[in-house]
Write an enzyme that holds these catalytic residues in place. Structure first.
Site, PDB file in Angstrom:
ATOM      1  N   TYR A  50       0.971  -1.186  -0.150  1.00 41.39           N
ATOM      2  CA  TYR A  50       0.035  -0.045   0.026  1.00 41.39           C
ATOM      3  C   TYR A  50       0.972   1.215  -0.164  1.00 41.39           C
ATOM      4  CZ  TYR A  50      -4.397  -2.132   1.584  1.00 41.39           C
ATOM      5  OH  TYR A  50      -5.530  -2.828   1.512  1.00 41.39           O
ATOM      6  N   ASP A  74      -6.630   0.813  -5.409  1.00 47.77           N
ATOM      7  CA  ASP A  74      -7.914   1.003  -5.039  1.00 47.77           C
ATOM      8  C   ASP A  74      -8.799   1.533  -3.749  1.00 47.77           C
ATOM      9  OD1 ASP A  74      -7.997  -1.257  -3.633  1.00 47.77           O
ATOM     10  OD2 ASP A  74      -9.151  -2.539  -5.113  1.00 47.77           O
ATOM     11  N   HIS A 118     -11.232  -5.242  -4.706  1.00 47.15           N
ATOM     12  CA  HIS A 118     -10.923  -5.418  -3.467  1.00 47.15           C
ATOM     13  C   HIS A 118     -11.955  -6.258  -2.489  1.00 47.15           C
ATOM     14  CE1 HIS A 118      -7.833  -3.447  -0.699  1.00 47.15           C
ATOM     15  NE2 HIS A 118      -8.347  -4.144   0.247  1.00 47.15           N
TER      16      HIS A 118
HETATM   17  C1  LIG Z   1     -10.306  -9.605   5.278  1.00 48.72           C
HETATM   18  C2  LIG Z   1      -9.759  -8.898   3.954  1.00 48.72           C
HETATM   19  C3  LIG Z   1      -8.504  -8.203   4.214  1.00 48.72           C
HETATM   20  C4  LIG Z   1      -7.930  -7.605   3.180  1.00 48.72           C
HETATM   21  N1  LIG Z   1      -6.866  -6.980   2.914  1.00 48.72           N
HETATM   22  C5  LIG Z   1      -6.306  -6.704   2.062  1.00 48.72           C
HETATM   23  C6  LIG Z   1      -5.107  -5.726   2.139  1.00 48.72           C
HETATM   24  O1  LIG Z   1      -4.537  -5.645   3.052  1.00 48.72           O
HETATM   25  N2  LIG Z   1      -4.397  -5.289   0.915  1.00 48.72           N
HETATM   26  C7  LIG Z   1      -5.012  -5.760  -0.228  1.00 48.72           C
HETATM   27  O2  LIG Z   1      -4.462  -5.425  -1.500  1.00 48.72           O
HETATM   28  N3  LIG Z   1      -6.252  -6.251  -0.551  1.00 48.72           N
HETATM   29  C8  LIG Z   1      -6.790  -6.652   0.687  1.00 48.72           C
HETATM   30  N4  LIG Z   1      -8.098  -7.431   0.580  1.00 48.72           N
HETATM   31  C9  LIG Z   1      -8.694  -8.080  -0.789  1.00 48.72           C
HETATM   32  C10 LIG Z   1      -8.077  -9.181  -1.186  1.00 48.72           C
HETATM   33  O3  LIG Z   1      -6.575  -9.082  -1.777  1.00 48.72           O
HETATM   34  C11 LIG Z   1      -8.833  -9.422  -2.607  1.00 48.72           C
HETATM   35  O4  LIG Z   1      -8.624  -8.702  -3.415  1.00 48.72           O
HETATM   36  C12 LIG Z   1     -10.161 -10.106  -2.235  1.00 48.72           C
HETATM   37  O5  LIG Z   1     -10.006 -10.633  -1.173  1.00 48.72           O
HETATM   38  C13 LIG Z   1     -10.622 -11.002  -3.211  1.00 48.72           C
HETATM   39  O6  LIG Z   1     -12.056 -11.641  -3.013  1.00 48.72           O
HETATM   40  P1  LIG Z   1     -12.531 -12.895  -2.215  1.00 48.72           P
HETATM   41  O7  LIG Z   1     -12.355 -12.581  -1.176  1.00 48.72           O
HETATM   42  O8  LIG Z   1     -13.983 -12.945  -2.733  1.00 48.72           O
HETATM   43  O9  LIG Z   1     -11.625 -13.764  -2.975  1.00 48.72           O
HETATM   44  C14 LIG Z   1      -8.618  -7.946   1.686  1.00 48.72           C
HETATM   45  C15 LIG Z   1      -9.837  -8.825   1.858  1.00 48.72           C
HETATM   46  C16 LIG Z   1     -10.363  -9.199   2.906  1.00 48.72           C
HETATM   47  C17 LIG Z   1     -11.723 -10.125   2.655  1.00 48.72           C
END
Ligand SMILES: Cc1cc2nc3c(=O)[nH]c(=O)nc-3n(C[C@H](O)[C@H](O)[C@H](O)COP(=O)(O)O)c2cc1C
Length: 399
Positions: free
Chosen positions: A183, A212, A284
């Site tokens: 990030y 994003d 995300h």
């Molecule tokens: C609890 C949680 C925390 C997340 N934290 C981050 C993060 O720190 N950085 C990031 O780029 N994406 C983060 N994401 C997004 C994930 O990288 C990803 O885009 C997303 O979980 C994909 O969808 P899915 O959960 O349906 O597989 C997070 C998602 C969740 C569910």
């Protein structure tokens, strides 16, 4: 009358409609809960044996029972009305297959190469914050370890609790790369320092910039359970981040630079023209701008536009969001993705069955991928293309 209970560490206790997994709690809280349980005559919950898990969706209801309400809400939440959260999964179901028959499919291969790295299967563990919640002291380590064991790529989250070096050691597979998600929250110098540390590992070959989060999405579901009054307090650098910043970073390292969070044809074209090695179509996990389109729908739009401009072969397209079946992965590959990331399924599996749960996710997906490929009449992933899928309904009947 006080009832005597025999309580195992793996048990869930449900107290006043809140579920707590004993093993994840600090000793003093655990003692209090057991006391409370015994005096209140509440029930204990024992999670099912892992053999009773049949698909990736089976993990979530168990996680809901085992995790504290705050942690479950953080994992599960989408933004506002959660249209995008739901669409991510539903859109895959609006794509239908067009199989070929009478092909010899006794031997198939699910191997692939993503951003120059070998991968035994066409998916990766994507980055998410929060693996260490509810007392999971091992944090991201079981994810790294399982990825290494199964020849899979893991994207290490920038907001990890476990140090980078330890995650790299845990993966420990020399044939397969790891990636680092970053990030742009801190100063530029701090970001460059992070990249340098990633370079030094020799194993992290790509930096994924999450693009994003100029502003945190309004995650109402989570706010109802835990205080999220900090939504607007995103660090200024993240809010002011622009293409020039990314170009500067591009020039500072030889690692591949991938943009995580592309959702339009315009940005996809720009990212290829500016020389970034790839991008992730991602919203995300539906946690940022609600009513953006599902990732798979955006993929179906971007690929033909890149092909028209002769840009498709100059990049690698990854996608995440709502992937829950091997057939979802095959649909994404047929529409032009190189690999697919999964978030919540790995998170729920980790927090319910630990390393065994992660293995189970991988085994289920491998089996589903194998069956889908054979029934499609495909032997190698490179054979997949848009003629294997019917996308007429993909752009209709949205949520
Ligand atoms: C609890 C949680 C925390 C997340 N934290 C981050 C993060 O720190 N950085 C990031 O780029 N994406 C983060 N994401 C997004 C994930 O990288 C990803 O885009 C997303 O979980 C994909 O969808 P899915 O959960 O349906 O597989 C997070 C998602 C969740 C569910």
């Amino acid at each position: 009358m006080t009832q005597e209970f025999k309580i195992n560490d793996d048990d869930l206790v449900i107290i006043q409609n809140h579920a707590y997994k004993l093993s994840n709690l600090p000793a003093d809280l655990k003692f209090q809960l057991v006391q409370k349980l015994q005096s209140n005559n509440d029930q204990a919950y024992t999670k099912p044996d892992i053999s009773k898990i049949f698909n990736l969706n089976d993990f979530e209801p168990i996680a809901q029972k085992l995790l504290t309400p705050e942690t479950y809400a953080y994992y599960r939440t989408g933004a506002e009305d959660e249209i995008t959260l739901r669409e991510n999964q539903k859109a895959f179901k609006r794509i239908y297959f067009k199989p070929r028959v009478l092909k010899s499919v006794s031997k198939i291969s699910l191997e692939t190469s993503v951003l120059g790295s070998y991968s035994s299967l066409p998916f990766y563990i994507t980055a998410f914050h929060g693996a260490s919640f509810d007392g999971n002291n091992e944090g991201e380590l079981p994810l790294a370890k399982s990825a290494g064991k199964y020849d899979l790529i893991q994207m290490i989250p920038g907001l990890s609790t476990i140090p980078l070096k330890q995650q790299v050691q845990s993966h420990g597979n020399v044939e397969v790369d790891q990636w680092l998600q970053v990030y742009l929250r801190e100063s530029f110098d701090e970001v460059l320092e992070k990249i340098k540390k990633a370079e030094e590992t020799g194993k992290i070959k790509a930096i994924f910039f999450t693009v994003d989060v100029a502003q945190l999405g309004r995650r109402e579901h989570e706010s109802r359970i835990r205080d999220r009054s900090d939504y607007v307090k995103v660090p200024q650098l993240a809010s002011d981040l622009n293409w020039d910043d990314l170009i500067k970073i591009r020039q500072s390292t030889n690692l591949k630079i991938i943009l995580k969070g592309i959702q339009s044809v315009e940005d996809a074209i720009k990212s290829v023209e500016l020389g970034f090695e790839g991008f992730v179509i991602s919203n995300h996990g539906g946690r940022q701008l609600d009513t953006t389109r599902s990732s798979i729908e955006v993929l179906g739009e971007i690929v033909p536009e890149l092909k028209k401009r002769n840009l498709y072969h100059k990049t690698e397209i990854l996608i995440d969001g709502g992937v829950r079946r091997g057939s979802d992965i095959i649909k994404a590959l047929a529409l032009g993705a190189k690999s697919v990331g999964l978030g919540r399924p790995f998170l729920y599996a980790l927090q319910t069955y630990g390393e065994e749960g992660i293995s189970k996710v991988i085994d289920i997906l491998r089996e589903e991928l194998t069956i889908t490929l054979k029934l499609l009449g495909v032997v190698k992933l490179e054979e997949l293309n848009e003629t294997f899928v019917d996308t007429i309904d993909l752009y209709r009947n949205r949520a």
